[in-house]
Each structure stands twice: as structure tokens, then as C-alpha cells.
Design an enzyme around this catalytic site. Structure first.
Site, short mmCIF file in Angstrom:
data_model
loop_
_atom_site.label_atom_id
_atom_site.label_comp_id
_atom_site.label_asym_id
_atom_site.label_seq_id
_atom_site.Cartn_x
_atom_site.Cartn_y
_atom_site.Cartn_z
N ASN A 26 0.95 -1.31 -0.03
CA ASN A 26 0.01 -0.06 0.00
C ASN A 26 0.92 1.37 -0.03
OD1 ASN A 26 -2.96 0.64 2.25
ND2 ASN A 26 -2.50 1.48 0.14
N CYS A 43 -6.78 5.64 7.47
CA CYS A 43 -5.96 4.63 6.55
C CYS A 43 -5.26 3.81 7.68
CB CYS A 43 -5.34 5.59 5.76
SG CYS A 43 -4.23 4.52 4.75
N ASN A 81 -3.18 1.21 7.11
CA ASN A 81 -1.74 0.75 6.78
C ASN A 81 -1.20 2.12 7.02
OD1 ASN A 81 -1.55 -1.95 6.21
ND2 ASN A 81 -2.17 -1.60 4.36
N HIS A 109 -16.88 0.76 4.79
CA HIS A 109 -16.67 -0.25 4.15
C HIS A 109 -17.77 -1.32 3.79
CE1 HIS A 109 -12.19 -0.22 4.44
NE2 HIS A 109 -12.46 0.36 5.40
N GLU A 139 -10.41 0.72 -3.21
CA GLU A 139 -10.51 1.67 -2.31
C GLU A 139 -11.21 2.87 -3.11
OE1 GLU A 139 -7.51 2.74 0.58
OE2 GLU A 139 -6.36 1.21 -0.31
N GLY A 165 -5.57 -1.48 4.98
CA GLY A 165 -5.51 -1.93 6.38
C GLY A 165 -6.91 -1.89 7.06
N THR A 166 -7.63 -0.88 6.92
CA THR A 166 -9.04 -0.77 7.59
C THR A 166 -9.85 -1.82 6.53
OG1 THR A 166 -9.38 1.09 5.99
CG2 THR A 166 -8.72 1.42 8.22
#
Length: 291
Positions: free
Chosen positions: A6, A65, A67, A153, A202, A212-213
Site C-alpha cells: 500500500n 487509513c 496501513n 466499508h 478503495e 489496512g482498514t
């Protein structure tokens, strides 16, 4: 920097007289010159060790975010002398601890399931949305889970994630009217109760090597559906992330972080990008999958 592939451009403005005055056009211009998934800015903050601000490469500022938070924490941990950090963000407070290998585990806080919190355009059970999308060439995906990890998400559970046309389906879901702030779209294959294969479209960044999320959302949504335990290895295209949903309802994210090198940004005053090299010394390492 990158976290499991990422890709990030990081501006450390903790000691700047004033943070860089970024806007959508400026962020897009930086992305055109130095392709990234997210641009991160570390700013001074009285209530935390620093404030983390995040822009997607389309110029939109976002609340979270995972990551990126790990990368920012690893950068600060690399200076030595710290084992824990507190970060402020638009998506809420974040905490990080230094792991023995020098990387960072980030506490992303509590997941949110209320339809207004995600948010959705209308009342709906986030456990299994009354929503479906037709796949190009035939087939249909139905009943994704939804969760906010400081950003919205949706997670579809599929038998074979590599067979899903993510690049075609993701943007269709991202911009659906059900998601007034758009959505990050995950496609998760449950390989075992502690092993998930994930690909994520994303919002504002497109198909990325890791999210990550998104990994956190996949584990949370899978556990709520009885498909996974509260801790799992989540394998993204760029590498594996560790996700743990603890008994206090907090979700923790860990995984690899790499420092790629330094760049100079003509669009940002040099004093605001501490320690940057000149443009002729830009480093591009092979695992950046960008033109």
C-alpha cells in the site's frame, strides 16, 4: 513508504511552522508526479503525539487509513525512544505500539455498525445488506456486510476472490447511491477461520495491493457472520496483515512496513517536507506497481 504494498507519500510536518496547505488539485498534482495510494501528513497536535491527515490520490481527504497509520507510527518509532504513540485523526483517536521487529501495531478503535455511522443512505441491517450487484459477463454478488472503521466499508464474501472482476465491480459499488460518502469495497475469500484472502477497491484510490482498514473490516464482518474467529491472517495482493478484534471491542492491525526513499516536492515548501532529497534522487523500488 509502503505497508504490504500500500503506497504512501509521507510529509513529516511535526516541526513545521505551519502544516502544508494542501487541496485536491495539489494532491492530484503530487500523485501525477509520484504515484501513491494515499498522501499522509504528520502535523503537530496538543492532544496527541501528532495528528495524521490522509488524502487519497483523487484529491479527497479521508478519515482513516490503517496501513497509513502503521507507516506513520513506524516512521516515528524509527527515531528511537518510544514504545507507544497516540495519534489524532479525522476518523477518531488511534494508538500504536512498537513491535519487536520495529514495525507498528495500530489500535483502530471500535468498529461501527449503525446505518448512520457507516453511513448508508437508508436504514438497513449492516450484518447483511439488502443489496446486490451484477457482475459483468453474468453472475451476481449479494448481501455484503457493512462496517465503519473510521471510513465506510462493504465486504462481499466469495468462493474465489481471484475470479471476481474487482476493477469492474468495485467502482460500481463504490459510487452506488446507497453509500452517500462512497464506499471501500472488499471481496473476501474465507480459507480458514483464521485465514482470509482479500482484495479491495478503495474509494478514491482504486484497486490497491493492500488496505489496512479493509482487512479490519473483512475480519469484523466475517466474525459477525460466524465465518471467522476474532483474529486472523488477512492476505492481500501485497502481503499478509494481522487483524485482531479484542475482547474490549477494539480492532488491532499489524503487518510489514518499508521505507522506500526520499523525494523532493516542488509543490510543497522544502522546510515542510523535512529531510527530503532533490527530485533527481527519487527512489523507485520494484514492488511499486505503478506506471
Amino acid at each position: 513508504m509502503n505497508g504490504a504494498g500500500n503506497a504512501f507519500v509521507v510529509i513529516d510536518a511535526r516541526d513545521a511552522a505551519a502544516p502544508p496547505a494542501l487541496n485536491a488539485d495539489l494532491v492530484r498534482a503530487v500523485a501525477a508526479a509520484h504515484p501513491f495510494d494515499q498522501l499522509l501528513v504528520l502535523e503537530p497536535c496538543d492532544a496527541a503525539d501528532f495528528r495524521l491527515r490522509v488524502w487519497n490520490r483523487d484529491g479527497g481527504e479521508v478519515g482513516a487509513c490503517g496501513n497509513g497509520a502503521r507507516a506513520a507510527a513506524a516512521l516515528v518509532f524509527g527515531e528511537g525512544g518510544r514504545e507507544t504513540l497516540a495519534m489524532a485523526s479525522a476518523g477518531g483517536p488511534l494508538a500504536a505500539r512498537r513491535l519487536p521487529d520495529g514495525s507498528a501495531e495500530v489500535d483502530l478503535g471500535r468498529p461501527r455498525f449503525g446505518w448512520r455511522e457507516i453511513p448508508l443512505a437508508r436504514e438497513m441491517d449492516a450484518l447483511s445488506l439488502d443489496y446486490a450487484v451484477d457482475l459483468p459477463g453474468g453472475g451476481r454478488l449479494e448481501s455484503p456486510g457493512a462496517v465503519s472503521m473510521g471510513n465506510p466499508h462493504v465486504v462481499f464474501f466469495v468462493d474465489d476472490v481471484d475470479a471476481v472482476p474487482v476493477a469492474e465491480t468495485g467502482p460500481q459499488v463504490e459510487t452506488d447511491a446507497l453509500f452517500p460518502e462512497r464506499a471501500n469495497v472488499g471481496f473476501a475469500e474465507i480459507r480458514a477461520r483464521d485465514d482470509i484472502r482479500l482484495r479491495v477497491w478503495e474509494r478514491g484510490a482504486g484497486l490497491t495491493l493492500a488496505c489496512g482498514t479493509g482487512a479490519a473490516a473483512a475480519l469484523v464482518a466475517a466474525h459477525r457472520r460466524g465465518l471467522a474467529d476474532r483474529e486472523a491472517r488477512v492476505e492481500a495482493d501485497g502481503g499478509a496483515l494481522g487483524v485482531r478484534w479484542d475482547a474490549d471491542d477494539h480492532v488491532h492491525l499489524s503487518g510489514p512496513v518499508e521505507f522506500e526513499g526520499e523525494i523532493g516536492l516542488d509543490l510543497v515548501e522544502p522546510r515542510r517536507a523535512r529531510g527530503c532529497a532533490r527530485l533527481d534522487r527519487v527512489m523507485r523500488l520494484p514492488h511499486f506497481p505503478r506506471p
